[in-house]
Scaffold this motif. Structure first.
Motif, PDB file in Angstrom:
ATOM      1  N   PRO A  17       0.706  -1.184  -0.244  1.00  0.00           N
ATOM      2  CA  PRO A  17      -0.052  -0.061   0.055  1.00  0.00           C
ATOM      3  C   PRO A  17       1.026   1.475   0.079  1.00  0.00           C
ATOM      4  O   PRO A  17       1.602   1.161   1.108  1.00  0.00           O
ATOM      5  CB  PRO A  17      -0.996  -0.004   1.694  1.00  0.00           C
ATOM      6  N   ARG A  18       0.764   2.242  -1.136  1.00  0.00           N
ATOM      7  CA  ARG A  18       0.887   3.752  -1.155  1.00  0.00           C
ATOM      8  C   ARG A  18       0.928   4.298   0.063  1.00  0.00           C
ATOM      9  O   ARG A  18      -0.232   4.567   0.800  1.00  0.00           O
ATOM     10  CB  ARG A  18       0.452   4.047  -2.113  1.00  0.00           C
ATOM     11  N   LYS A  19       1.850   5.171   0.948  1.00  0.00           N
ATOM     12  CA  LYS A  19       2.101   5.871   2.114  1.00  0.00           C
ATOM     13  C   LYS A  19       1.017   7.080   2.094  1.00  0.00           C
ATOM     14  O   LYS A  19       1.725   7.149   0.621  1.00  0.00           O
ATOM     15  CB  LYS A  19       3.487   6.019   3.081  1.00  0.00           C
ATOM     16  N   SER A  20       0.384   7.437   2.804  1.00  0.00           N
ATOM     17  CA  SER A  20       0.128   8.649   2.665  1.00  0.00           C
ATOM     18  C   SER A  20       1.022  10.382   2.533  1.00  0.00           C
ATOM     19  O   SER A  20       1.309   9.871   3.219  1.00  0.00           O
ATOM     20  CB  SER A  20      -1.175   9.320   3.266  1.00  0.00           C
ATOM     21  N   PRO A  21       0.497  11.059   0.939  1.00  0.00           N
ATOM     22  CA  PRO A  21       1.519  11.995   1.322  1.00  0.00           C
ATOM     23  C   PRO A  21       1.177  12.746   2.867  1.00  0.00           C
ATOM     24  O   PRO A  21       2.783  13.650   3.085  1.00  0.00           O
ATOM     25  CB  PRO A  21       1.668  12.802   0.551  1.00  0.00           C
ATOM     26  N   VAL A  22      -0.082  12.756   3.355  1.00  0.00           N
ATOM     27  CA  VAL A  22      -0.343  13.746   3.916  1.00  0.00           C
ATOM     28  C   VAL A  22       0.943  13.549   5.262  1.00  0.00           C
ATOM     29  O   VAL A  22       0.737  14.387   6.271  1.00  0.00           O
ATOM     30  CB  VAL A  22      -1.737  13.610   4.337  1.00  0.00           C
ATOM     31  N   LEU A  23       0.167  12.096   6.288  1.00  0.00           N
ATOM     32  CA  LEU A  23       1.358  11.714   6.948  1.00  0.00           C
ATOM     33  C   LEU A  23       2.245  12.025   6.941  1.00  0.00           C
ATOM     34  O   LEU A  23       3.571  11.670   7.717  1.00  0.00           O
ATOM     35  CB  LEU A  23       1.136   9.926   6.993  1.00  0.00           C
ATOM     36  N   ARG A  24       3.363  11.359   6.005  1.00  0.00           N
ATOM     37  CA  ARG A  24       4.652  11.761   5.703  1.00  0.00           C
ATOM     38  C   ARG A  24       5.128  13.016   5.994  1.00  0.00           C
ATOM     39  O   ARG A  24       5.705  13.624   6.775  1.00  0.00           O
ATOM     40  CB  ARG A  24       5.197  10.975   3.844  1.00  0.00           C
ATOM     41  N   ILE A  26       3.502  15.345   7.569  1.00  0.00           N
ATOM     42  CA  ILE A  26       3.261  15.762   8.837  1.00  0.00           C
ATOM     43  C   ILE A  26       4.019  15.144  10.041  1.00  0.00           C
ATOM     44  O   ILE A  26       4.970  15.918  10.786  1.00  0.00           O
ATOM     45  CB  ILE A  26       2.190  14.551   9.686  1.00  0.00           C
ATOM     46  N   LYS A  27       4.785  14.058   9.120  1.00  0.00           N
ATOM     47  CA  LYS A  27       6.055  13.461  10.460  1.00  0.00           C
ATOM     48  C   LYS A  27       7.201  14.229   9.892  1.00  0.00           C
ATOM     49  O   LYS A  27       8.568  14.606  10.998  1.00  0.00           O
ATOM     50  CB  LYS A  27       6.447  11.158   9.955  1.00  0.00           C
ATOM     51  N   LEU A  28       7.629  14.735   8.808  1.00  0.00           N
ATOM     52  CA  LEU A  28       8.687  15.323   8.036  1.00  0.00           C
ATOM     53  C   LEU A  28       8.510  16.717   9.309  1.00  0.00           C
ATOM     54  O   LEU A  28       9.729  17.541   9.634  1.00  0.00           O
ATOM     55  CB  LEU A  28       8.180  15.721   7.072  1.00  0.00           C
ATOM     56  N   ILE A  29       7.252  17.233   9.053  1.00  0.00           N
ATOM     57  CA  ILE A  29       7.104  18.906   9.510  1.00  0.00           C
ATOM     58  C   ILE A  29       7.717  18.140  11.270  1.00  0.00           C
ATOM     59  O   ILE A  29       7.859  19.443  12.750  1.00  0.00           O
ATOM     60  CB  ILE A  29       5.563  19.079   9.613  1.00  0.00           C
ATOM     61  N   ALA A  30       7.038  17.319  12.610  1.00  0.00           N
ATOM     62  CA  ALA A  30       7.102  17.373  13.222  1.00  0.00           C
ATOM     63  C   ALA A  30       8.754  16.731  13.830  1.00  0.00           C
ATOM     64  O   ALA A  30       9.265  17.204  14.963  1.00  0.00           O
ATOM     65  CB  ALA A  30       6.891  15.545  13.746  1.00  0.00           C
ATOM     66  N   VAL A  31       9.631  16.221  12.908  1.00  0.00           N
ATOM     67  CA  VAL A  31      11.216  16.108  12.907  1.00  0.00           C
ATOM     68  C   VAL A  31      11.843  17.478  13.261  1.00  0.00           C
ATOM     69  O   VAL A  31      12.624  17.591  14.164  1.00  0.00           O
ATOM     70  CB  VAL A  31      11.560  15.334  11.886  1.00  0.00           C
ATOM     71  N   VAL A  32      11.027  18.168  12.400  1.00  0.00           N
ATOM     72  CA  VAL A  32      11.621  19.660  12.503  1.00  0.00           C
ATOM     73  C   VAL A  32      11.339  19.739  12.872  1.00  0.00           C
ATOM     74  O   VAL A  32      12.775  20.771  13.524  1.00  0.00           O
ATOM     75  CB  VAL A  32      11.615  20.546  10.856  1.00  0.00           C
ATOM     76  N   LEU A  33      10.578  20.236  14.100  1.00  0.00           N
ATOM     77  CA  LEU A  33      10.334  21.148  15.078  1.00  0.00           C
ATOM     78  C   LEU A  33      11.313  20.851  16.619  1.00  0.00           C
ATOM     79  O   LEU A  33      11.481  21.434  17.257  1.00  0.00           O
ATOM     80  CB  LEU A  33       8.368  21.244  15.411  1.00  0.00           C
ATOM     81  N   ILE A  34      10.804  19.044  16.508  1.00  0.00           N
ATOM     82  CA  ILE A  34      12.454  18.340  17.117  1.00  0.00           C
ATOM     83  C   ILE A  34      13.048  19.191  17.369  1.00  0.00           C
ATOM     84  O   ILE A  34      13.664  19.566  18.535  1.00  0.00           O
ATOM     85  CB  ILE A  34      12.054  16.979  17.687  1.00  0.00           C
ATOM     86  N   PHE A  35      14.451  19.144  16.290  1.00  0.00           N
ATOM     87  CA  PHE A  35      15.088  19.608  16.206  1.00  0.00           C
ATOM     88  C   PHE A  35      15.333  20.930  16.351  1.00  0.00           C
ATOM     89  O   PHE A  35      16.290  21.454  17.350  1.00  0.00           O
ATOM     90  CB  PHE A  35      16.274  19.166  14.482  1.00  0.00           C
TER      91      PHE A  35
END
Length: 242
Positions: A17-24, A26-35
């Protein structure tokens, strides 16, 4: 039933199944915010504890240079970590660090730090319009608690800055440390406090309705060494009289 019927066609592979671009996203934004948060906290920790090198170095006034020459360079300079390096535990307008004391020469050196945003805070809290970049507004004195007198003479002032912080290195001469030492022998606490006066910073007395000068004081020397332990300050090779 042959094997093909039993196990199916091994050449048939189900597509993942193809990963949702929205979920990806969100994960990218979360990582950027953490750093970003980690970087901001590290930066704040660095700036809060940062003092320019020249603000920490021992300054030789005439009195200290003469004492250094008389002792052939063998002088005793003390320092200590200030336990209450601020003027107010809640507001924390001004902070001090890097105490240097030579009792025999009667000199005391301390470095003061403050944030230029105090201009806005004084305007908001006290209604005082002052420019914290104006160095001429400041008066610095040493106040002794035992006899409640101002002591010593301000012999050297040096300013510096880093981002939103301003620093000023202060050296006082003619400080009689014997008074503090005698108080310690009598088991009487006696302090030296840095008195910071900023021209134009006032508050309105609730009872008299008068406008009074706002006082800022920071404890920079305590004579009870069991509370505020002094240690020898090691001079670097560059910390010699010029």
């Amino acid at each position: 039933m042959d094997d093909m019927e039993r196990y199916g066609d091994y050449n048939e592979v189900d597509e993942s199944p193809r990963k949702s671009p929205v979920l990806r996203a969100i994960k990218l934004i979360a990582v950027v915010l953490i750093f970003a948060i980690i970087g901001f906290l590290a930066f704040r920790l660095f700036t809060v504890n940062y003092y320019p090198k020249n603000m920490k170095a021992l300054e030789y006034t005439d009195a200290l240079a003469a004492h250094y020459k008389e002792k052939g360079g063998n002088i005793s300079v003390l320092t200590q970590k200030l336990k209450a390096p601020y003027d107010d535990e809640k507001d924390g307008n001004f902070f001090c660090d890097h105490l240097r004391v030579c009792r025999e020469a009667g000199t005391l050196q301390i470095t003061l730090r403050y944030n230029v945003s105090l201009s806005k805070e004084f305007k908001q809290d006290l209604g005082c319009d002052v420019d914290m970049e104006n160095q001429e507004l400041f008066t610095f004195r040493l106040w002794r608690s035992g006899d409640q007198q101002y002591v010593g003479t301000l012999a050297y002032v040096e300013w510096d800055s880093f981002m939103m912080y301003r620093y000023v290195k202060l050296v006082f001469e003619d400080v009689d440390f014997s008074v503090l030492e005698n108080s310690a022998k009598e088991d009487k606490p006696n302090w030296l406090m840095l008195d910071i006066h900023v021209d134009g910073v006032q508050y309105k007395d609730k009872k008299t309705k008068e406008w009074l000068d706002k006082e800022f004081k920071i404890l920079v020397y305590e004579n009870r060494e069991e509370w505020y332990h002094f240690k020898e300050y090691k001079l670097s090779k560059s910390e010699v009289p010029k």
